[in-house]
Design a protein around this motif. Structure first.
Motif, PDB file in Angstrom:
ATOM      1  N   ALA A  19       0.937  -1.344  -0.014  1.00 33.69           N
ATOM      2  CA  ALA A  19      -0.421   0.390  -0.037  1.00 33.69           C
ATOM      3  C   ALA A  19       1.226   0.842   0.094  1.00 33.69           C
ATOM      4  O   ALA A  19       0.739   1.956  -0.952  1.00 33.69           O
ATOM      5  N   GLN A  23       0.687   3.973  -2.420  1.00 32.53           N
ATOM      6  CA  GLN A  23       0.773   5.418  -2.445  1.00 32.53           C
ATOM      7  C   GLN A  23       1.749   6.471  -3.284  1.00 32.53           C
ATOM      8  O   GLN A  23       1.665   7.413  -3.360  1.00 32.53           O
ATOM      9  N   ASP A  26       2.111   6.821  -6.777  1.00 29.88           N
ATOM     10  CA  ASP A  26       0.774   7.335  -7.205  1.00 29.88           C
ATOM     11  C   ASP A  26       1.080   8.836  -7.410  1.00 29.88           C
ATOM     12  O   ASP A  26       0.652   9.649  -7.896  1.00 29.88           O
ATOM     13  N   LEU A 328      -0.204   3.970   4.086  1.00 28.20           N
ATOM     14  CA  LEU A 328      -0.533   5.078   4.060  1.00 28.20           C
ATOM     15  C   LEU A 328       0.604   6.418   4.194  1.00 28.20           C
ATOM     16  O   LEU A 328       0.399   7.586   3.238  1.00 28.20           O
ATOM     17  N   ARG A 332       2.794   9.504   2.077  1.00 28.07           N
ATOM     18  CA  ARG A 332       2.074  10.710   2.132  1.00 28.07           C
ATOM     19  C   ARG A 332       3.660  11.915   3.196  1.00 28.07           C
ATOM     20  O   ARG A 332       3.589  12.951   2.582  1.00 28.07           O
TER      21      ARG A 332
END
Ligand code: FAD
Ligand code: NAD
Length: 471
Positions: A19, A23, A26, A328, A332
């Motif tokens: 994950a 992320q 992305d 995540l 971030r």
């Protein structure tokens, strides 16, 4: 192999690691996802959540068929083809792990099959076929998870002593299975083997199984397990195991008493330990907590500025969805977003039959901390849906702020509890009050109505329960 310098290198491709890698990619970062396993998905997908839930689903078919007798529906004695059983589980894992690989490819995440360890705070060493021996990174995320813990006294070189990975392989259906540890794994896999025909004995060191679960939520499950299992022995430890030809002789110790019993197989499920060994952490400024987890802050930063850590390796609860959420957050933060791990409710589900699920504040935790709460319950005996299902033993409860009615926690025991708990998570996260749940129309007939009716109890008048008014 492309140039070996990445913005983000993620070590471990479990639900936390993959994950995080997705992320990061992305968000425009050049990302490598490294795992020593040839398949992606980590413990959860390959030897944890997914195979255990597949087995629980299949064995539930057996118990449902048995219980159909009350409807006058009679099936013959089931014949279980273990090879077909195993093939089906492998096919499910295969489909999902392939899906993770496809998603990695679509996002241009570079998947590297290798064992990784730190050379320093910006370099990883790799050992794997067809991989460079080194890789440099701007940031790394450690997502190496955990492995089963086996006490030395129970560590025999005998295939009849299994950890969860061994038990999930379903080598056979042992006539007599000893499960050491009445936690998540012991009760879930004990349920699987019992349904397949094993006589299951659970030995638990503490005065109760699932020690973190409120007693009223545990009761319906415990009553059923007492009927299904041969024995649940509390306040007892397995001091040693002796391998004999005709079985494994377990020495059980309870207070001053010692006894022995023979089993065909033993499942040791006494917890898991974080995978921090041979990671080269000594070449970084990373520190561990007293219990051996990697120390992180709310942004998942370790004490080494370039390195983050997430999932089982940073501490409890060791749950897949917690690992994913932390992954995540880490990605971030690395991408420059202002965020942190700030969950008010991490749900937990024990996928037994009935299931137990809870989130947010528990009644036990409130009692220990002295926090004043109002607890409202709705028994499933008063639920139309539970009655149609023939499963009225469940209970739904809300832990509320006594003044405002704010939902601080929710707990359930009953079939489908694992799906229902999501409503509690939303309620806690959104700061809902009991009135929000009570006045939201829930579909009829469903067991979700028990949440609405429990909330109605806060105001004194659930439709399907009569609560006499105090004069
Ligand atoms: P993991 O999933 O453990 O992944 C770590 C990965 O890192 C592994 O693939 C490993 O190969 C790799 N790795 C480790 N060291 C290195 C290294 N040095 N170099 C390269 N690769 C490395 N949780 C739930 O939420 N729901 C459930 O129903 C559930 N059921 C479970 C059932 C069982 C039987 C077990 C054992 C666990 C279950 N869990 C469940 C727990 C869940 O599996 C874990 O919480 C979750 O997998 C943790 O994810 P993670 O990403 O932290 O690490
Ligand atoms: P656990 O911590 O859930 O339970 C271990 C149990 O073993 C405890 O009750 C403990 O008191 C007992 N114990 C410890 N030492 C003992 C001894 N010597 N003799 C007898 N009993 C002993 O651990 P687990 O069942 O191994 O599962 C590991 C972790 O994996 C869980 O904590 C959970 O985070 C995760 N998991 C989650 C799920 C799920 O979400 N449904 C399912 C399986 C595993």
């Amino acid at each position: 192999m492309a140039e070996s310098r990445y913005d983000v290198a993620v070590i471990g491709a479990g639900p936390g690691g993959y994950a995080a890698a997705f992320q990061a990619a992305d968000l425009g970062l050049r990302t490598a996802l490294i795992d020593e396993d040839s398949d992606l998905g980590g413990t959860c997908l390959l030897r944890g959540c997914i195979p255990s839930k597949a087995l629980l689903h299949a064995t539930r078919l057996l118990t449902d068929a048995e219980e159909a007798a009350v409807w006058g529906i009679h099936f013959g004695k089931p014949r279980v083809d273990l090879e077909a059983f195993r093939d089906r589980v492998s096919a499910i894992i295969g489909k999902l792990t392939k899906g993770v690989r496809t998603l990695a490819g679509s996002r241009k995440v570079e998947v590297i099959q290798a064992r990784a360890w730190f050379k320093d705070a910006t370099t990883l060493q790799l050992s794997g076929a067809n991989t460079p021996s080194e890789l440099s990174f701007g940031h790394a995320i450690i997502a190496t998870g955990s492995t089963p813990m086996i006490p030395d006294s129970l560590r025999l070189r005998d295939p009849r002593v299994m950890d969860s990975t061994g038990a999930l392989r379903l080598p056979d259906i042992p006539p007599r299975l000893l499960v050491v540890g009445g936690g998540y794994i012991g009760l879930e896999l004990g349920t699987v083997y019992q349904a397949l025909g094993s006589e299951v004995t659970v030995v638990e060191a503490l005065p109760r199984v699932l020690n973190n679960v409120d007693a009223d939520l545990l009761r319906p499950l415990y009553q059923r397990l007492l009927r299904q299992f041969k024995a649940i022995t509390l306040n007892t430890t397995v001091a040693k195991l002796d391998a004999q030809e005709d079985g494994l002789v377990a020495t059980l110790t309870a207070s001053q008493k010692t006894s022995t019993e023979t089993f065909d197989r033993v499942l040791v499920a006494v917890g898991r330990r974080p995978s921090t060994n041979q990671l080269g952490l000594e070449h970084t400024a990373i520190t561990l907590t007293p219990r051996g987890f990697i120390q992180v802050d709310r942004q998942m930063r370790t004490t080494e500025p370039t390195i983050f850590a997430i999932g089982d390796v940073v501490g409890e609860p060791m749950l897949a969805h917690k690992a994913t959420h932390e992954g995540l957050v880490a990605a971030r933060v690395i991408a420059g977003k202002q965020t942190a791990f700030d969950a008010a409710a991490i749900p937990a589900v024990v996928f037994t039959d009935p299931e137990i699920a809870w989130c947010g504040l528990t009644e036990d935790a409130a009692r220990v901390s002295g926090q004043a709460v109002k607890v409202v319950r709705f028994p499933w005996a008063a639920s139309g849906r539970a009655t149609t299902l023939g499963r009225t033993e469940g209970v739904t409860k809300l832990i509320l702020d006594p003044e405002s009615g704010r939902v601080l926690g929710m707990g359930l025991c009953g079939i489908g509890a694992g799906e229902l708990i999501a409503e509690g998570v939303l309620a806690v996260e959104m700061g809902a009050v009991a009135e929000d749940l009570a006045t939201s129309i829930h579909p009829h007939p469903t067991v979700s109505e028990t949440v609405m009716e429990a909330a109605e109890s806060f105001y004194g008048s659930p439709t399907h329960l009569f609560i006499p008014k105090r004069s």
